[in-house]
Scaffold this motif. Structure first.
Motif, PDB file in Angstrom:
ATOM      1  N   ILE A 117       0.714  -1.243   0.011  1.00 51.83           N
ATOM      2  CA  ILE A 117      -0.320  -0.106   0.114  1.00 51.83           C
ATOM      3  C   ILE A 117       0.942   1.150   0.009  1.00 51.83           C
ATOM      4  CG2 ILE A 117      -1.823   1.370   1.305  1.00 51.83           C
ATOM      5  CD1 ILE A 117      -2.692  -1.383   2.215  1.00 51.83           C
ATOM      6  N   ASP A 118       1.522   1.523  -1.113  1.00 55.00           N
ATOM      7  CA  ASP A 118       2.518   2.677  -1.083  1.00 55.00           C
ATOM      8  C   ASP A 118       3.638   2.660  -0.296  1.00 55.00           C
ATOM      9  OD1 ASP A 118       0.765   3.553  -3.268  1.00 55.00           O
ATOM     10  OD2 ASP A 118      -0.473   4.462  -2.020  1.00 55.00           O
ATOM     11  N   THR A 123      -3.268  -5.114  -0.406  1.00 54.63           N
ATOM     12  CA  THR A 123      -3.351  -4.923   1.293  1.00 54.63           C
ATOM     13  C   THR A 123      -2.094  -5.126   1.704  1.00 54.63           C
ATOM     14  OG1 THR A 123      -3.934  -7.409   1.513  1.00 54.63           O
ATOM     15  CG2 THR A 123      -5.712  -6.234   0.828  1.00 54.63           C
ATOM     16  N   GLU A 124      -2.014  -5.405   3.086  1.00 56.83           N
ATOM     17  CA  GLU A 124      -0.982  -5.246   3.979  1.00 56.83           C
ATOM     18  C   GLU A 124      -0.641  -7.034   3.913  1.00 56.83           C
ATOM     19  OE1 GLU A 124       1.300  -3.305   5.536  1.00 56.83           O
ATOM     20  OE2 GLU A 124       0.004  -1.764   4.517  1.00 56.83           O
ATOM     21  N   TYR A 125      -1.043  -7.619   3.284  1.00 56.24           N
ATOM     22  CA  TYR A 125      -0.839  -9.169   3.353  1.00 56.24           C
ATOM     23  C   TYR A 125      -0.703  -9.943   2.038  1.00 56.24           C
ATOM     24  CZ  TYR A 125      -3.436  -8.242   7.611  1.00 56.24           C
ATOM     25  OH  TYR A 125      -3.957  -7.554   8.958  1.00 56.24           O
ATOM     26  N   VAL A 126       0.254 -10.740   2.207  1.00 57.11           N
ATOM     27  CA  VAL A 126       0.644 -11.281   0.759  1.00 57.11           C
ATOM     28  C   VAL A 126      -0.541 -12.146   0.088  1.00 57.11           C
ATOM     29  CG1 VAL A 126       1.848 -13.385  -0.274  1.00 57.11           C
ATOM     30  CG2 VAL A 126       2.847 -11.847   1.718  1.00 57.11           C
ATOM     31  N   ASN A 127      -1.619 -12.731   0.767  1.00 58.16           N
ATOM     32  CA  ASN A 127      -2.811 -13.520   0.045  1.00 58.16           C
ATOM     33  C   ASN A 127      -3.698 -12.180  -0.345  1.00 58.16           C
ATOM     34  OD1 ASN A 127      -3.778 -12.522   2.446  1.00 58.16           O
ATOM     35  ND2 ASN A 127      -4.612 -14.635   3.233  1.00 58.16           N
TER      36      ASN A 127
END
Length: 124
Positions: free
Chosen positions: A50-51, A86-90
């Motif tokens: 996220i940037d 998102t902040e998650y790999v998935n």
């Protein structure tokens, strides 16, 4: 407060302040000393969450620096940056950017077979 607990809090605070001072001093001297502790990598992957770029990178075809100091300048031929949704790999990848001829400063690295795992990298 017991003396043991007071010592524990004091030691924790001293360690935290010392680590902050070392990080600040290392960053300043890396920029000022000029020798840069250079390394070269053919290809590096660094995810962007996220940037905000990750502080860790995985390098392939790298020349490892021969000194044990901190703050290395990594010259990169091809930097691949997958941008996650998102902040998650998935959470999935929104898009991937490929940049060429980049330079990134990192605090250190570990080796794993044919890769160098850089950590503490500051955004460029």
């Amino acid at each position: 407060m017991t003396p043991t607990l007071r010592r524990l809090f004091g030691a924790t605070a001293a360690a935290a302040m010392g680590a902050t001072a070392l990080l600040g001093a290392g960053a300043g001297s890396a920029a000022a000393d000029g020798d840069g502790h250079h390394a070269h990598c053919d290809r590096v992957e660094r995810p962007i969450w996220i940037d905000d770029p990750s502080r860790n990178m995985t390098g392939h075809g790298c020349s490892a620096p021969d000194n044990g100091r901190r703050w290395y300048v990594v010259d990169i031929d091809t930097l691949v940056q997958p941008r996650y949704k998102t902040e998650y790999v998935n959470g999935g990848i929104d898009r991937t950017e490929t940049l060429h001829n980049r330079t990134v400063r990192c605090m250190g690295y570990t080796t794993d077979k044919d890769t160098l795992n850089w950590f503490g990298c500051v955004p460029d």
